[in-house]
Design an enzyme around this catalytic site. Sequence first.
Site, PDB file in Angstrom:
ATOM      1  N   CYS A   1      -0.503   9.673   0.471  1.00  0.00           N
ATOM      2  CA  CYS A   1      -1.507   9.066  -0.488  1.00  0.00           C
ATOM      3  C   CYS A   1      -1.036   7.210  -0.800  1.00  0.00           C
ATOM      4  CB  CYS A   1      -1.277   9.888  -2.341  1.00  0.00           C
ATOM      5  SG  CYS A   1      -2.720   9.292  -3.000  1.00  0.00           S
TER       6      CYS A   1
ATOM      7  N   CYS B   1      -4.703  10.553   1.723  1.00  0.00           N
ATOM      8  CA  CYS B   1      -5.349   9.677   0.710  1.00  0.00           C
ATOM      9  C   CYS B   1      -5.080   8.849  -0.187  1.00  0.00           C
ATOM     10  CB  CYS B   1      -4.784  10.942  -0.343  1.00  0.00           C
ATOM     11  SG  CYS B   1      -5.360  11.326  -2.459  1.00  0.00           S
TER      12      CYS B   1
ATOM     13  N   CYS C   1      -9.853  14.813  -5.185  1.00  0.00           N
ATOM     14  CA  CYS C   1      -9.116  14.837  -5.422  1.00  0.00           C
ATOM     15  C   CYS C   1      -9.155  14.019  -7.001  1.00  0.00           C
ATOM     16  CB  CYS C   1      -7.737  13.653  -4.571  1.00  0.00           C
ATOM     17  SG  CYS C   1      -5.914  14.236  -6.113  1.00  0.00           S
TER      18      CYS C   1
HETATM   19  C1  DTB Z   1      -2.562  11.096  -9.702  1.00  0.00           C
HETATM   20  O1  DTB Z   1      -3.688  11.664 -10.785  1.00  0.00           O
HETATM   21  N1  DTB Z   1      -1.343  10.614 -10.451  1.00  0.00           N
HETATM   22  C2  DTB Z   1      -1.058   9.733  -9.590  1.00  0.00           C
HETATM   23  C3  DTB Z   1      -1.850   9.927  -7.618  1.00  0.00           C
HETATM   24  N2  DTB Z   1      -2.547  10.027  -7.931  1.00  0.00           N
HETATM   25  C4  DTB Z   1      -2.055   8.223  -7.486  1.00  0.00           C
HETATM   26  C5  DTB Z   1      -0.707   8.770  -9.896  1.00  0.00           C
HETATM   27  C6  DTB Z   1       0.784   8.440 -11.062  1.00  0.00           C
HETATM   28  C7  DTB Z   1       1.485   7.400 -11.318  1.00  0.00           C
HETATM   29  C8  DTB Z   1       2.289   7.442 -12.141  1.00  0.00           C
HETATM   30  C9  DTB Z   1       2.814   6.156 -12.665  1.00  0.00           C
HETATM   31  C10 DTB Z   1       3.513   4.964 -11.633  1.00  0.00           C
HETATM   32  O2  DTB Z   1       4.394   5.635 -11.359  1.00  0.00           O
HETATM   33  O3  DTB Z   1       3.002   4.228 -12.022  1.00  0.00           O
END
Ligand code: DTB
Length: 345
Positions: free
Chosen positions: A120, A151, A211
């Site tokens: 992703c 993704c 998603c």
């Molecule tokens: C999601 O819902 N969580 C992920 C992904 N989609 C892209 C990202 C989490 C980020 C957490 C904070 C960071 O690492 O910056």
Amino acid sequence: MLDTQTVEKPITLVKSQADLRKELDASGSWSVAQIEALFNLPFNDLMLKAQETHKAYFPEGDVELATLLSIKTGGCPEDCAYCPQAARYDTDVKADKLMGLEEVLEAAKAAKAAGSNRFCMGAAWREPKDRDIEKVAAMIKGVKALGLETCATLGMLEADQAQALQEAGLDFYNHNLDTSEDFYRSVISTRGYQDRLDTISHVRAAGMSVCCGGIVGMGESREQRAAFLARLANLSPYPESVPINHLVPVAGTPLADQKPLDPFEFVRTIAVARITMPRARVRLSAGRQELGRAVQAMCFLAGANSIFYGEQLLTTGNPEAEQDRALLAELGLKTKQSSKTEVLI
Ligand code: DTB
Ligand code: SAM
Ligand code: SF4
């Protein structure tokens, strides 16, 4: 001697395609009150219901492994109160430009070698420009050629941009509702709930899988958590992937001092997501380091069947891959790709 009745029981719970179809047709929509009633069940009853649903819809019980890469970090113009990448907050995150194709492909190869199913790519954009879409399309083609599911999460999309990503081979687009519509206003002001719903519709219309999930532990009430899950479950169809993030409070963001959510409430949220979106992959997302092994094990019992896998999320930490492999092996959980517990050890 083994009691065959006991051994066969889970198999009788497996639904036929016809049953699934009937349920889908009769599904209607979830009211917030119905979802709150699930939250209010005695913990054991809720866990049992979630586990029965999980067994019926995912008889293999495997766990999907998705690896994240931040392809464009920081400097975002939005004001999401939880986000370390918003330019307006004084956090440790340094703004960077879009990563080059080779670097992305190296990271994807490493993810595949570590056993990941999905790769992703995340960008700290309000929305991509058309020239960004071209560059990301090349990344998608390259990652797909490695045999990984793809993704991307790039912010808001127009219909034609979603189409271009789909044509490049993008399997999933991540765009979260994040929370309930009424709580949303206290977290983000620079774009509305409807903007998010519009992007999700463009993703669906372009033929990609959705998603979509959100964050819990931002100070919302249980009713607001129920309203958030109702919005997700009532999307027609509901998302194929549902990431549930536990807020990671980051110094410098407005939510830096937010009190952590009760871990049992987090587990309940996972269970309710499983029951209301039975065919979805429910993903334990941000915040796993803070949850610890025992709470994560309860989340798997409650029907979580996907994790972000690899030492880094976008800008914050995640458990070491080795630690995750050990946890899954200890719990006897297979991964989606391998379908074999041994591969994990
Ligand atoms: C999601 O819902 N969580 C992920 C992904 N989609 C892209 C990202 C989490 C980020 C957490 C904070 C960071 O690492 O910056
Ligand atoms: N900029 C794009 C967007 O907002 O759609 C993509 C990246 S954004 C970081 C993806 C998601 O990460 C957000 O919707 C939010 O759910 C989650 N997230 C960001 N910061 C987080 C934090 N501190 N704790 C938990 N989840 C977080
Ligand atoms: Fe920007 Fe996405 Fe962070 Fe919001 S969540 S500030 S849109 S990177």
